[in-house]
Motif scaffolding. Structure first.
Motif, short mmCIF file in Angstrom:
data_model
loop_
_atom_site.label_atom_id
_atom_site.label_comp_id
_atom_site.label_asym_id
_atom_site.label_seq_id
_atom_site.Cartn_x
_atom_site.Cartn_y
_atom_site.Cartn_z
N ILE A 261 0.94 -1.23 -0.36
CA ILE A 261 -0.12 0.04 0.38
C ILE A 261 1.30 1.51 0.42
CG2 ILE A 261 -1.45 1.34 1.62
CD1 ILE A 261 -2.90 -1.39 2.62
N GLU A 262 1.80 1.02 1.30
CA GLU A 262 2.37 2.70 0.61
C GLU A 262 3.15 3.06 -0.71
OE1 GLU A 262 3.49 3.26 5.52
OE2 GLU A 262 5.38 1.97 4.79
N THR A 263 4.14 1.88 -0.99
CA THR A 263 3.98 1.62 -2.18
C THR A 263 3.16 2.43 -3.67
OG1 THR A 263 5.49 -0.18 -2.15
CG2 THR A 263 5.09 0.75 -4.16
N LEU A 264 2.01 1.99 -3.66
CA LEU A 264 1.17 2.41 -3.92
C LEU A 264 1.14 3.62 -4.19
CD1 LEU A 264 -1.61 -0.55 -4.96
CD2 LEU A 264 0.10 0.38 -5.76
N MET A 265 0.41 4.20 -2.90
CA MET A 265 0.09 5.38 -2.56
C MET A 265 1.24 6.90 -2.54
SD MET A 265 -3.38 4.94 -1.01
CE MET A 265 -3.85 3.74 -1.68
N ASP A 266 2.63 6.03 -2.30
CA ASP A 266 3.51 7.07 -2.44
C ASP A 266 3.14 8.14 -3.05
OD1 ASP A 266 6.27 8.10 -2.22
OD2 ASP A 266 7.10 7.28 -3.69
N GLY A 267 3.78 9.62 -1.94
CA GLY A 267 2.93 11.04 -2.35
C GLY A 267 2.10 11.33 -2.69
N LEU A 268 0.91 10.00 -1.82
CA LEU A 268 -0.58 10.98 -2.44
C LEU A 268 -1.59 12.38 -1.09
CD1 LEU A 268 -3.44 9.96 -4.54
CD2 LEU A 268 -3.77 8.16 -3.24
N GLN A 269 -0.55 11.66 -0.35
CA GLN A 269 -1.31 12.99 1.05
C GLN A 269 -2.20 12.36 1.42
OE1 GLN A 269 1.09 15.40 2.17
NE2 GLN A 269 2.79 14.38 0.95
N VAL A 270 -2.58 11.41 1.63
CA VAL A 270 -4.62 11.16 2.22
C VAL A 270 -3.55 10.67 3.72
CG1 VAL A 270 -4.57 10.84 0.50
CG2 VAL A 270 -3.57 9.05 1.24
N ARG A 271 -5.11 10.34 4.35
CA ARG A 271 -5.02 9.89 5.53
C ARG A 271 -5.73 8.14 5.53
NH1 ARG A 271 -8.78 10.99 11.15
NH2 ARG A 271 -7.88 9.93 12.06
N LEU A 272 -4.87 7.81 5.57
CA LEU A 272 -5.45 6.27 5.37
C LEU A 272 -5.94 4.97 6.96
CD1 LEU A 272 -2.20 3.87 4.44
CD2 LEU A 272 -4.45 5.19 2.27
N LEU A 273 -7.66 4.78 6.24
CA LEU A 273 -8.40 4.39 7.08
C LEU A 273 -8.17 3.06 6.26
CD1 LEU A 273 -8.77 7.03 7.90
CD2 LEU A 273 -11.05 6.47 8.35
N PHE A 274 -8.62 1.86 7.62
CA PHE A 274 -8.10 0.71 7.87
C PHE A 274 -10.07 0.24 8.60
CE2 PHE A 274 -4.12 1.34 6.57
CZ PHE A 274 -3.92 0.68 5.08
N GLU A 275 -10.31 -1.30 8.06
CA GLU A 275 -11.66 -1.88 8.97
C GLU A 275 -11.74 -3.28 8.85
OE1 GLU A 275 -14.27 -1.17 5.69
OE2 GLU A 275 -14.81 1.39 5.92
N PRO A 276 -10.17 -3.20 9.73
CA PRO A 276 -9.80 -4.61 9.83
C PRO A 276 -10.57 -5.62 10.76
CG PRO A 276 -8.12 -3.89 10.69
CD PRO A 276 -8.92 -2.66 10.25
#
Ligand SMILES: *Cc1c(COP(=O)(O)O)cnc(C)c1O
Length: 422
Positions: A261-276
């Motif tokens: 995910i960090e590779t895909l999101m690189d530079g996107l400037q977002v807050r990541l949410l997860f729902e595990p």
């Protein structure tokens, strides 16, 4: 990784022996390990240390107050799918600003309650829900923070009943309609766009479907930002699978998932949410049951347990495999017999295992059905007028009943005799 192990020849949950709990609360019962819950939460949360992240535990996987509170103390937020789950999350001590609300059929009452509570965001799944939420927000003089749950039309390669990200599933906004939905939301005075959401299914054991779905979402985020929409929160849902069978190749570790995910999101400037859900609680729980009878069929041996499909429906509903072990350590003994482990419910589908090679289980023996922490107790019911089974939480040397076994009076309490039958 979990904390159910043999010590001195008997199965323990952390430092408490299972027969000791059985003697006190009777069987069947669910037993959860606090150390396992905390560990799984921390492994997941720490995998994303470098990003700005909120981990919202999927309350539908296990909604016991003490389970939610254990995770709340570790810093977890909550992903809820009903007003009932919102009540539970709040009572467990999860702050509203860490709660996201998912689900295809939120009623107006549920929307109003959640909005008044001040939750972090609504994951909106249709145009109709958007319009309803806008009206509810205007009535309250508030703005409702929303993400759209988009349907990326990706095959999660999981059981059809827990696949949610294909276009024929009922979930999310059709990919082709997402941009128009955001434009409509931006025009509504009661709505504030805060992000985007995706959840493609459950018990996913391969990173490919995730990365295909997430790449589509990233492309959409860029488009939406170019259209002038403020996308701050990117909610990537839950779905990471767990190991249900000892000896199977383990599913991807949260670290691998996070690096992808960090590779895909690189530079996107977002807050990541997860729902595990399952990944946190699945292997943190077992269902303990006692053998009532053994019986020989035409060419089978049946081990008849006191737990049944109404207590744990996963094998019946999803053809799910659960490892079963004897509570008394069979040790070095090589004795194995091939049996069906079944429950007392009057349905042929009421079986925990078919043609399974197990160490001999005699009448009166205790067994543990493993990996029963997620989608176990929450899906239990009283079919055949069987009492809901208690839930027990262990923490080190301590254990507590965190949902008690109801009485037969409780079982009948809500039924009423019609006046003309009195
Ligand atoms: C069920 C569900 C989850 C949790 O899925 P797991 O496979 O248990 O991680 C997360 N988000 C949504 C929207 C769900 O419906």
């Amino acid at each position: 990784m979990h904390h159910f192990e043999y010590k001195k020849g008997v199965l323990h949950a952390e430092d408490v022996s299972i027969p000791e709990i059985a003697a006190e609360v009777g069987t069947p019962f669910y037993c959860y390990s606090s150390a396992t819950l905390r560990r799984h939460y921390q492994v997941f949360a720490n995998a994303f240390k470098k990003s700005q992240t909120l981990v919202c535990f999927s309350v539908k996987s296990n909604s016991n107050l003490s389970v939610i509170r254990t995770l709340a103390r570790e810093g977890a937020g909550a992903d809820i799918v009903s007003a009932g789950e919102l009540h539970r999350a709040l009572k467990a001590g999860i702050p509203p600003e860490k709660i996201v609300f998912s689900g295809v059929g939120k009623t107006r009452d549920e929307l109003a309650f959640a909005l008044k509570t001040g939750i972090l965001q609504f994951n909106v799944e249709s145009r109709s829900e958007l319009e309803a939420l806008n009206q509810v927000a205007l009535e309250q003089n508030r703005k409702a923070p929303i993400s759209f749950r988009v349907n990326p039309d990706v095959d999660a390669s999981t059981h059809e009943k827990i696949s949610t990200g294909k276009k024929e599933n009922k979930f999310g906004i059709l990919w082709e309609e997402a941009r128009a939905a955001y434009d409509r939301a931006a025009a509504l005075p009661g709505i504030e766009i805060v992000g985007i959401d995706v959840h493609i299914g459950s018990q996913i054991t391969n990173l490919d479907p995730f990365s295909r779905a997430f790449q589509k979402v990233i492309d959409l985020v860029k488009d939406l930002r170019a259209q002038g929409h403020a996308i701050t929160n990117v909610d990537l849902g839950g779905g990471l699978g767990i190991n249900y069978k000892a000896g199977n190749e383990p599913p991807p570790h949260p670290e691998e998932y996070a690096r992808m995910i960090e590779t895909l999101m690189d530079g996107l400037q977002v807050r990541l949410l997860f729902e595990p859900g399952r990944m946190i609680v699945g292997n943190a729980g077992i269902l303990v049951s006692r053998v009532i009878y053994r019986k020989s069929g035409a060419d089978k041996t049946f081990v008849i347990a006191d737990a049944a499909m109404n207590d744990l429906v996963r094998p019946t509903l999803y053809d799910a495999h659960h490892d079963i072990i004897a509570v008394k350590d069979p040790g070095a003994s090589q004795a194995i017999e091939r049996v069906d482990v079944v429950g007392p419910v009057c349905e042929s589908g009421d079986a925990f295992a078919k043609d399974r090679d197990l160490p001999p289980l005699e009448e009166g023996d205790l067994m543990a059905i493993l990996s029963a922490g997620a989608y176990g107790a929450v899906q239990s019911n009283t079919y055949n007028s069987r009492l809901l089974v208690p839930e027990v939480l262990v923490d080190g040397r301590e254990f507590a009943v965190i949902r008690q076994r109801p009485s037969y009076e409780d079982l009948l309490a809500l039924d009423k005799v019609a006046p003309w039958l009195k």
